[in-house]
Motif scaffolding. Structure first.
Motif, PDB file in Angstrom:
ATOM      1  N   THR A 170      64.540  76.341  53.287  1.00  0.00           N
ATOM      2  CA  THR A 170      66.287  77.156  53.095  1.00  0.00           C
ATOM      3  C   THR A 170      66.540  77.787  52.955  1.00  0.00           C
ATOM      4  O   THR A 170      67.014  78.269  54.065  1.00  0.00           O
ATOM      5  CB  THR A 170      66.892  76.017  52.458  1.00  0.00           C
ATOM      6  N   ASN A 171      65.695  78.968  52.638  1.00  0.00           N
ATOM      7  CA  ASN A 171      66.160  80.750  52.784  1.00  0.00           C
ATOM      8  C   ASN A 171      65.903  81.433  53.904  1.00  0.00           C
ATOM      9  O   ASN A 171      66.183  81.901  54.257  1.00  0.00           O
ATOM     10  CB  ASN A 171      64.843  80.811  51.207  1.00  0.00           C
ATOM     11  N   GLU A 199      63.818  67.754  52.914  1.00  0.00           N
ATOM     12  CA  GLU A 199      63.035  66.915  52.141  1.00  0.00           C
ATOM     13  C   GLU A 199      62.771  65.952  52.327  1.00  0.00           C
ATOM     14  O   GLU A 199      61.454  65.334  51.181  1.00  0.00           O
ATOM     15  CB  GLU A 199      65.013  66.280  51.188  1.00  0.00           C
ATOM     16  N   THR A 212      69.046  69.669  55.135  1.00  0.00           N
ATOM     17  CA  THR A 212      68.424  69.292  54.250  1.00  0.00           C
ATOM     18  C   THR A 212      67.543  68.164  54.377  1.00  0.00           C
ATOM     19  O   THR A 212      66.661  67.503  53.345  1.00  0.00           O
ATOM     20  CB  THR A 212      69.666  69.498  53.052  1.00  0.00           C
ATOM     21  N   ARG A 230      63.303  74.579  49.035  1.00  0.00           N
ATOM     22  CA  ARG A 230      64.049  75.775  48.800  1.00  0.00           C
ATOM     23  C   ARG A 230      63.599  77.378  49.114  1.00  0.00           C
ATOM     24  O   ARG A 230      64.818  77.750  50.530  1.00  0.00           O
ATOM     25  CB  ARG A 230      63.989  76.145  47.213  1.00  0.00           C
ATOM     26  N   THR A 231      62.535  76.664  50.263  1.00  0.00           N
ATOM     27  CA  THR A 231      61.423  77.803  50.453  1.00  0.00           C
ATOM     28  C   THR A 231      62.224  77.840  52.485  1.00  0.00           C
ATOM     29  O   THR A 231      62.329  78.986  52.830  1.00  0.00           O
ATOM     30  CB  THR A 231      60.316  78.107  50.200  1.00  0.00           C
ATOM     31  N   GLN A 274      60.841  70.530  45.515  1.00  0.00           N
ATOM     32  CA  GLN A 274      61.848  71.363  45.504  1.00  0.00           C
ATOM     33  C   GLN A 274      61.529  72.455  45.793  1.00  0.00           C
ATOM     34  O   GLN A 274      62.260  73.220  46.124  1.00  0.00           O
ATOM     35  CB  GLN A 274      62.309  71.599  43.728  1.00  0.00           C
TER      36      GLN A 274
END
Length: 328
Positions: A323-324, A291, A287, A320-321, A316
């Motif tokens: 992370t997924n 970020e 993360t 999010r992408t 964000q």
């Protein structure tokens, strides 16, 4: 009612010659955007050159691993092509997130590349708009500028965001736009095809007026890469992106070996963020890394009265992408 002549071309050469004959002409493919522009009196062609008979509706696998997509391939067919679903999932997801099933069945690859902005001040035909009426001003600056206006790549002449989902995915993949004109064929790098508004927002494409898009050739897929497209919008169907991210990433263990990243909804053109890619390479997939890259990606962003929320929203989308795609 405005009248225009109609001509159906049987070859690329005939299409280009007819278009270049001296009249104010437009190429007609799926027509999903062009006919809107004509109905709104934003385009006034004297001649429509129909290119639907041209043999440009095939997807061809090249020996070097690239994929050559004909300009007449529909958005629906491209999204469901086996090679695209296997090796370019980010493109398939981007195409399926756009418009409606009916429009995807009709809209073409070449037409999507040439898609015009959805700024209401451009489309209403009366407001000040430098893109429509050079020198008249930009009503979006100081007006209502929430959803279809940009925070990256803007100028004091225009802040309209680019509407295409497909183009954001292609910017991440890397591609060449293959065009033909009276002087022959040439290739335009996809990242150079869409122009920033600068002080000439009416100049939108690096395409000469008498050139026809014949294909878009996608770069070979990233070895070991996984990809995804995330579209954030006000509702889940038939809506343009407030922010979107197209990401392709390959890992070695938990370390990012290679990555490609592009943004949509937040910029005046499909927005490849090379600086953020460099910040991600060789770093742990966590993360904190994501970020930091997201902050770099939105450096230089300028929010306006109603759309400043797109800056954190774009960040964000990136986090999010990534992370997924890297989970597990």
């Amino acid at each position: 009612m405005r009248h225009f002549e109609y001509s159906r071309a049987d070859s690329v050469e005939q299409a280009v010659a007819t278009y270049s004959a001296g009249k104010n002409a437009s190429f007609l493919a799926g027509g999903t955007n062009l006919l809107d522009m004509v109905k709104l009196d934003l385009m006034r062609p004297e001649l429509m050159v129909d290119v639907n008979r041209l043999q440009l509706n095939q997807v061809e696998e090249l020996d070097d691993g690239r994929l050559k997509v004909g300009a007449m391939v529909s958005n629906a067919a491209l999204a469901r092509h086996p090679r695209v679903e296997k090796d370019y999932r980010v493109l398939s997801e981007a195409l399926l997130s756009g418009a409606s099933t009916q429009l995807r069945n009709k809209a073409t690859t070449g037409g999507n590349v040439m898609q015009r902005v959805r700024c209401p001040y451009f489309r209403d035909g009366t407001s000040a708009c430098n893109k429509r009426d050079p020198g008249s001003g930009c009503s979006a600056i100081g007006g209502h500028n929430r959803s279809v206006h940009a925070v990256l790549g803007t100028s004091d002449q225009c802040i309209a965001s680019h509407p295409s989902d497909m183009c954001v995915a292609m910017a991440a993949i890397g591609a060449k736009v293959n065009v033909v004109g009276p002087n022959g064929a040439r290739d335009i790098d996809f990242l150079d095809f869409h122009l920033l508004p600068g002080d000439k927002p009416w100049e939108e494409f690096a395409l000469k007026d008498d050139e026809l898009i014949t294909h878009v050739t996608l770069n070979a897929p990233m070895q070991g890469g996984k990809s995804a497209y995330l579209k954030l919008r006000d509702r889940s169907s038939y809506q343009f992106a407030l922010a979107s991210s197209a990401v392709i990433v390959a890992l070695e263990g938990n370390t990012i070996r290679e990555v490609r990243l592009a943004l949509g909804g937040v910029a005046t053109k499909p927005w490849r963020v090379l600086e953020a890619e460099q910040a991600l390479k060789g770093q742990p997939a966590n993360t904190a890394t994501f970020e930091k890259a997201a902050r770099i990606a939105m450096q230089g962003a300028k929010g306006y009265e109603h759309n400043a929320f797109k800056i954190p929203l774009g960040q964000q989308a990136i986090v999010r992408t990534l992370t997924n795609l890297t989970a597990g």
